[in-house]
Design a protein around this motif. Structure first.
Motif, PDB file in Angstrom:
ATOM      1  N   GLN A 154      77.574  49.205  56.116  1.00  0.00           N
ATOM      2  CA  GLN A 154      76.667  50.259  55.673  1.00  0.00           C
ATOM      3  C   GLN A 154      76.632  50.466  54.162  1.00  0.00           C
ATOM      4  N   ASP A 155      77.728  50.199  53.468  1.00  0.00           N
ATOM      5  CA  ASP A 155      77.760  50.405  52.017  1.00  0.00           C
ATOM      6  C   ASP A 155      79.062  49.788  51.509  1.00  0.00           C
ATOM      7  N   PHE A 156      79.348  49.951  50.213  1.00  0.00           N
ATOM      8  CA  PHE A 156      80.602  49.465  49.660  1.00  0.00           C
ATOM      9  C   PHE A 156      81.774  50.005  50.487  1.00  0.00           C
ATOM     10  N   PHE A 157      82.582  49.120  51.051  1.00  0.00           N
ATOM     11  CA  PHE A 157      83.780  49.509  51.797  1.00  0.00           C
ATOM     12  C   PHE A 157      83.487  50.549  52.876  1.00  0.00           C
ATOM     13  N   THR A 158      82.281  50.529  53.420  1.00  0.00           N
ATOM     14  CA  THR A 158      81.866  51.533  54.400  1.00  0.00           C
ATOM     15  C   THR A 158      81.239  50.848  55.605  1.00  0.00           C
ATOM     16  N   THR A 159      81.711  51.215  56.790  1.00  0.00           N
ATOM     17  CA  THR A 159      81.194  50.620  58.022  1.00  0.00           C
ATOM     18  C   THR A 159      80.810  51.713  59.015  1.00  0.00           C
ATOM     19  N   ALA A 160      80.365  51.285  60.187  1.00  0.00           N
ATOM     20  CA  ALA A 160      79.997  52.217  61.250  1.00  0.00           C
ATOM     21  C   ALA A 160      81.216  52.809  61.950  1.00  0.00           C
ATOM     22  N   LEU A 161      82.414  52.371  61.587  1.00  0.00           N
ATOM     23  CA  LEU A 161      83.623  52.932  62.182  1.00  0.00           C
ATOM     24  C   LEU A 161      83.805  54.398  61.793  1.00  0.00           C
ATOM     25  N   ALA A 162      83.967  55.255  62.787  1.00  0.00           N
ATOM     26  CA  ALA A 162      84.315  56.644  62.518  1.00  0.00           C
ATOM     27  C   ALA A 162      85.818  56.736  62.227  1.00  0.00           C
ATOM     28  N   PRO A 163      86.277  57.824  61.592  1.00  0.00           N
ATOM     29  CA  PRO A 163      87.695  57.927  61.222  1.00  0.00           C
ATOM     30  C   PRO A 163      88.654  57.783  62.393  1.00  0.00           C
ATOM     31  N   GLU A 164      88.208  58.165  63.603  1.00  0.00           N
ATOM     32  CA  GLU A 164      89.104  58.116  64.756  1.00  0.00           C
ATOM     33  C   GLU A 164      88.886  56.868  65.615  1.00  0.00           C
ATOM     34  N   GLU A 165      88.181  55.874  65.090  1.00  0.00           N
ATOM     35  CA  GLU A 165      87.879  54.675  65.855  1.00  0.00           C
ATOM     36  C   GLU A 165      88.608  53.445  65.314  1.00  0.00           C
ATOM     37  N   ILE A 166      88.742  52.437  66.187  1.00  0.00           N
ATOM     38  CA  ILE A 166      89.433  51.193  65.860  1.00  0.00           C
ATOM     39  C   ILE A 166      88.542  50.014  66.221  1.00  0.00           C
ATOM     40  N   LEU A 167      88.469  49.025  65.342  1.00  0.00           N
ATOM     41  CA  LEU A 167      87.772  47.786  65.651  1.00  0.00           C
ATOM     42  C   LEU A 167      88.641  46.963  66.596  1.00  0.00           C
ATOM     43  N   VAL A 168      88.094  46.609  67.758  1.00  0.00           N
ATOM     44  CA  VAL A 168      88.862  45.926  68.790  1.00  0.00           C
ATOM     45  C   VAL A 168      88.629  44.420  68.764  1.00  0.00           C
ATOM     46  N   GLU A 169      87.367  44.002  68.710  1.00  0.00           N
ATOM     47  CA  GLU A 169      87.070  42.580  68.703  1.00  0.00           C
ATOM     48  C   GLU A 169      85.714  42.315  68.069  1.00  0.00           C
ATOM     49  N   ILE A 170      85.512  41.067  67.691  1.00  0.00           N
ATOM     50  CA  ILE A 170      84.242  40.611  67.137  1.00  0.00           C
ATOM     51  C   ILE A 170      83.683  39.573  68.094  1.00  0.00           C
ATOM     52  N   ARG A 171      82.463  39.803  68.565  1.00  0.00           N
ATOM     53  CA  ARG A 171      81.829  38.913  69.525  1.00  0.00           C
ATOM     54  C   ARG A 171      80.763  38.085  68.797  1.00  0.00           C
ATOM     55  N   VAL A 172      80.889  36.769  68.907  1.00  0.00           N
ATOM     56  CA  VAL A 172      80.015  35.860  68.168  1.00  0.00           C
ATOM     57  C   VAL A 172      79.294  34.934  69.145  1.00  0.00           C
ATOM     58  N   PRO A 173      77.963  34.899  69.114  1.00  0.00           N
ATOM     59  CA  PRO A 173      77.242  33.947  69.972  1.00  0.00           C
ATOM     60  C   PRO A 173      77.664  32.517  69.644  1.00  0.00           C
ATOM     61  N   LYS A 174      77.552  31.645  70.627  1.00  0.00           N
ATOM     62  CA  LYS A 174      77.915  30.251  70.410  1.00  0.00           C
ATOM     63  C   LYS A 174      76.804  29.504  69.669  1.00  0.00           C
ATOM     64  N   TYR A 175      77.214  28.709  68.699  1.00  0.00           N
ATOM     65  CA  TYR A 175      76.288  27.843  67.947  1.00  0.00           C
ATOM     66  C   TYR A 175      76.750  26.398  68.102  1.00  0.00           C
ATOM     67  N   THR A 176      76.880  26.001  69.346  1.00  0.00           N
ATOM     68  CA  THR A 176      77.355  24.659  69.665  1.00  0.00           C
ATOM     69  C   THR A 176      76.369  23.613  69.156  1.00  0.00           C
ATOM     70  N   GLY A 177      76.885  22.621  68.446  1.00  0.00           N
ATOM     71  CA  GLY A 177      76.030  21.565  67.921  1.00  0.00           C
ATOM     72  C   GLY A 177      75.404  21.869  66.570  1.00  0.00           C
ATOM     73  N   TRP A 178      75.605  23.069  66.062  1.00  0.00           N
ATOM     74  CA  TRP A 178      75.104  23.425  64.732  1.00  0.00           C
ATOM     75  C   TRP A 178      76.067  22.877  63.677  1.00  0.00           C
ATOM     76  N   HIS A 179      75.513  22.657  62.488  1.00  0.00           N
ATOM     77  CA  HIS A 179      76.340  22.272  61.347  1.00  0.00           C
ATOM     78  C   HIS A 179      76.392  23.449  60.368  1.00  0.00           C
ATOM     79  N   ALA A 180      77.520  23.589  59.694  1.00  0.00           N
ATOM     80  CA  ALA A 180      77.712  24.765  58.858  1.00  0.00           C
ATOM     81  C   ALA A 180      78.461  24.426  57.587  1.00  0.00           C
ATOM     82  N   HIS A 181      78.297  25.312  56.607  1.00  0.00           N
ATOM     83  CA  HIS A 181      79.045  25.172  55.356  1.00  0.00           C
ATOM     84  C   HIS A 181      79.107  26.536  54.669  1.00  0.00           C
ATOM     85  N   TYR A 182      80.232  26.778  53.976  1.00  0.00           N
ATOM     86  CA  TYR A 182      80.392  27.985  53.173  1.00  0.00           C
ATOM     87  C   TYR A 182      80.640  27.568  51.735  1.00  0.00           C
TER      88      TYR A 182
END
Length: 284
Positions: A154-182
């Motif tokens: 949402q902004d610098f160092f700011t997310t949708a997490l409320a103060p009393e919430e915890i990030l549990v997991e990150i769910r990522v769709p599969k991109y099988t066969g794709w090529h990638a680079h960073y």
């Protein structure tokens, strides 16, 4: 410098962690890998009344195959993400970006979810998560909810997490066969990105069928380079097509000015790095 005094809790389940966090109030802090929080504590830039350590919660670690998506536990270390066979096969962009995070010591201690929740715009995992349409699973007193990456940051160092919430997991769709680079640019090894580009492409018969491009440190939050994606799809996977599409990389960005770079420098750098990232991805 020595941190200010605080109480400490190490729950063994997510439900217990959520309960302890709610009881501790808004001055509490959640400890994941500690690579961002501990330096802040040592410099007394934060003085929480309680630290809730998530390190003993087994369900927050590991990568699971759940059909069309990969579920990455928030406490999975960068080292494990970088080397996980499921991620290498179905979300290669995450492995490539994670390999650029700091140094081996940090990657062994730092966590994927911790970096996402910290939301540093120069962090190297936010743009890949955005580009891959990841979703964040958040636990709170009222249960769990799922927030897409486009709404989570949402902004610098700011997310949708409320103060009393915890990030549990990150769910990522599969991109099988794709090529990638960073493609990352920094002035010294192991430093934060001045600008970086996350690119994933699917090529069919020499034509770019699909593309995902995310930009690091080009705004207060990660940026999806949709103009670049649109310019790529349906075009031949040639240097000319890539160069033409990369020229759109700075559209919709609002980079900050700091000691490393001004706006114009970052915008031009984004175009150059986008061309490099896509070219490397296309080459496989």
């Amino acid at each position: 410098m020595i941190p200010a005094a605080f109480d400490y809790a190490a729950p063994s389940t997510v439900d217990e962690a959520v309960r302890v966090l709610a009881e501790a109030g808004e001055d509490a802090k959640v400890l994941a890998g500690g690579q961002s929080l501990l330096p802040v504590l040592r410099m007394r830039l934060a003085a929480p009344t309680k630290i809730i350590d998530l390190g003993r919660i087994a369900e927050l670690r590991g990568v699971r195959d759940e059909g069309d998506v990969l579920a990455i536990g928030a406490m999975t270390t960068h080292h494990d993400v970088q080397r996980d066979s499921l991620i290498a096969e179905h979300a290669a962009l995450l492995a490539k970006a994670t390999a650029t995070v700091a140094d081996p010591q940090v990657r062994h201690r730092g966590t994927f979810g911790g970096a996402i929740a910290h939301a540093d715009p120069a962090g190297d995992l936010l743009a890949p998560a955005l580009a891959l349409d990841a979703e964040m699973v958040i636990a709170g007193a009222d249960g769990r909810r799922t927030v897409p990456a486009a709404e989570f940051f949402q902004d610098f160092f700011t997310t949708a997490l409320a103060p009393e919430e915890i990030l549990v997991e990150i769910r990522v769709p599969k991109y099988t066969g794709w090529h990638a680079h960073y493609e990352k640019f920094n002035r010294v090894a192991q430093a934060w990105s001045i600008v970086a580009v996350a690119a994933a492409v699917r090529v069919e018969d020499g034509t770019i069928a699909e593309a995902r491009v995310g930009l690091t440190n080009m705004a207060a939050t990660p940026v999806r380079a949709t103009a670049v994606e649109q310019a790529l799809v349906g075009q031949p996977a040639t240097p000319e097509s890539v160069r033409s599409a990369a020229a759109h990389a700075a559209e919709g960005t609002s980079p900050t000015v700091d000691a490393n770079a001004d706006i114009e420098y970052r915008q031009e750098l984004a175009k150059v790095l986008t061309g490099r990232a896509i070219s490397a991805a296309v080459a496989g």
